[in-house]
Design an enzyme around this catalytic site. Structure first.
Site, mmCIF file in Angstrom:
data_model
loop_
_atom_site.group_PDB
_atom_site.id
_atom_site.type_symbol
_atom_site.label_atom_id
_atom_site.label_comp_id
_atom_site.label_asym_id
_atom_site.label_seq_id
_atom_site.Cartn_x
_atom_site.Cartn_y
_atom_site.Cartn_z
ATOM 1 N N ARG A 194 11.421 -6.665 4.847
ATOM 2 C CA ARG A 194 11.414 -5.239 5.197
ATOM 3 C C ARG A 194 12.013 -5.020 6.579
ATOM 4 O O ARG A 194 12.736 -4.044 6.804
ATOM 5 C CB ARG A 194 9.987 -4.700 5.141
ATOM 6 C CG ARG A 194 9.900 -3.211 5.467
ATOM 7 C CD ARG A 194 8.511 -2.681 5.293
ATOM 8 N NE ARG A 194 7.666 -3.046 6.423
ATOM 9 C CZ ARG A 194 6.379 -2.734 6.518
ATOM 10 N NH1 ARG A 194 5.779 -2.081 5.525
ATOM 11 N NH2 ARG A 194 5.681 -3.074 7.570
ATOM 12 N N ARG A 239 -0.671 -9.243 13.134
ATOM 13 C CA ARG A 239 -1.204 -8.124 12.343
ATOM 14 C C ARG A 239 -2.073 -8.627 11.192
ATOM 15 O O ARG A 239 -3.086 -8.003 10.853
ATOM 16 C CB ARG A 239 -0.058 -7.252 11.810
ATOM 17 C CG ARG A 239 0.589 -6.414 12.903
ATOM 18 C CD ARG A 239 1.862 -5.736 12.444
ATOM 19 N NE ARG A 239 1.628 -4.836 11.347
ATOM 20 C CZ ARG A 239 2.551 -4.530 10.443
ATOM 21 N NH1 ARG A 239 3.757 -5.043 10.492
ATOM 22 N NH2 ARG A 239 2.271 -3.690 9.474
ATOM 23 N N ARG A 288 12.695 -2.230 11.473
ATOM 24 C CA ARG A 288 11.454 -1.859 12.168
ATOM 25 C C ARG A 288 11.183 -2.815 13.321
ATOM 26 O O ARG A 288 11.101 -4.022 13.131
ATOM 27 C CB ARG A 288 10.271 -1.859 11.199
ATOM 28 C CG ARG A 288 10.261 -0.615 10.343
ATOM 29 C CD ARG A 288 9.103 -0.530 9.416
ATOM 30 N NE ARG A 288 7.825 -0.785 10.078
ATOM 31 C CZ ARG A 288 6.660 -0.589 9.492
ATOM 32 N NH1 ARG A 288 6.621 -0.135 8.265
ATOM 33 N NH2 ARG A 288 5.538 -0.846 10.115
ATOM 34 N N ARG A 309 -9.673 1.562 9.217
ATOM 35 C CA ARG A 309 -9.311 0.166 9.458
ATOM 36 C C ARG A 309 -10.402 -0.607 10.176
ATOM 37 O O ARG A 309 -10.287 -1.811 10.339
ATOM 38 C CB ARG A 309 -8.024 0.086 10.279
ATOM 39 C CG ARG A 309 -6.819 0.520 9.492
ATOM 40 C CD ARG A 309 -5.570 0.270 10.267
ATOM 41 N NE ARG A 309 -4.412 0.559 9.438
ATOM 42 C CZ ARG A 309 -3.177 0.270 9.773
ATOM 43 N NH1 ARG A 309 -2.932 -0.309 10.924
ATOM 44 N NH2 ARG A 309 -2.185 0.564 8.972
ATOM 45 N N LYS A 329 0.825 -1.215 0.000
ATOM 46 C CA LYS A 329 0.000 0.000 0.000
ATOM 47 C C LYS A 329 0.853 1.258 0.000
ATOM 48 O O LYS A 329 0.606 2.169 -0.770
ATOM 49 C CB LYS A 329 -0.929 0.033 1.222
ATOM 50 C CG LYS A 329 -1.980 -1.024 1.251
ATOM 51 C CD LYS A 329 -2.847 -0.929 2.488
ATOM 52 C CE LYS A 329 -2.104 -0.966 3.797
ATOM 53 N NZ LYS A 329 -1.433 -2.233 4.108
#
Length: 190
Positions: free
Chosen positions: A128, A145, A134, A89, A14
């Site tokens: 990622r 998630r 992260r 969301r 996204k």
């Protein structure tokens, strides 16, 4: 189509697609994730609160998110064209977004939903995590998630489908391939 929402599970691409699409429509890229991460980096009160939820793979509470989005959509650069990325969301946030847009005499032109198989999503997010470091991208948090998305956000697709706004796009492949599919889907809807 200049007032768009992009949806998809974590890792669907996204953010990558949103930057290019916002540029294409000459609109504001309104990314709740970017706003949250900036606040975390600046160690603001909002950032500290948001980080606790983000690190656990949970959504930041609606009252914080709703106020932030309402403020951002009221800014001049988002008046005519915007791309929402990461909001709404939940079904409650859909109702709040409807209210925010009505207050601004605005509305959505389309909702792009990126579809990607779960194994690919998990692989993308683990990669990622290695590249960006992260803290919220451990495999356990990633799987959680995905479950949170299925339970809380996936039902929004039916709402937007019923409104005739949903545009489903295959999110598998390179960013360029997915971007081309989005452009084609939007041109056939225009």
């Amino acid at each position: 189509m200049t007032r768009l929402l992009i949806m998809g599970p974590p890792g669907a691409g996204k953010g990558t697609q949103a930057v290019a699409l916002a540029e294409r429509i000459n609109g504001a890229h309104v990314s709740t994730g970017d706003i949250f991460r900036a606040n975390v980096a600046q160690e603001t009160e909002l950032g500290q609160a948001a980080k606790r939820y983000m690190d656990a793979g949970e959504y930041v509470p609606d009252e914080v998110t709703n106020a932030m989005v309402a403020d951002r959509l009221a800014q001049d650069d988002a008046r005519e064209a915007f791309l929402l990325d990461g909001y709404p969301r939940t079904l409650d946030q859909v109702a709040k977004l409807d209210q925010i847009l009505a207050d601004l005499d605005s509305g959505l032109d389309g909702v792009i939903a990126l579809t990607v198989v779960e194994d690919e999503l998990i692989g993308r997010l683990l990669e990622r995590a290695k590249v960006s470091g992260r803290s919220d991208d451990t495999e356990e948090v990633i799987r959680h998630r995905q479950e949170v998305y299925r339970n809380e956000t996936e039902p929004l697709l039916a709402v937007y489908r019923d409104r005739g706004l949903l545009i489903e796009v295959d999110g598998m492949g390179s960013p360029e391939e997915v971007g081309a599919r989005i452009a084609e889907a939007l041109s056939t809807r225009a």
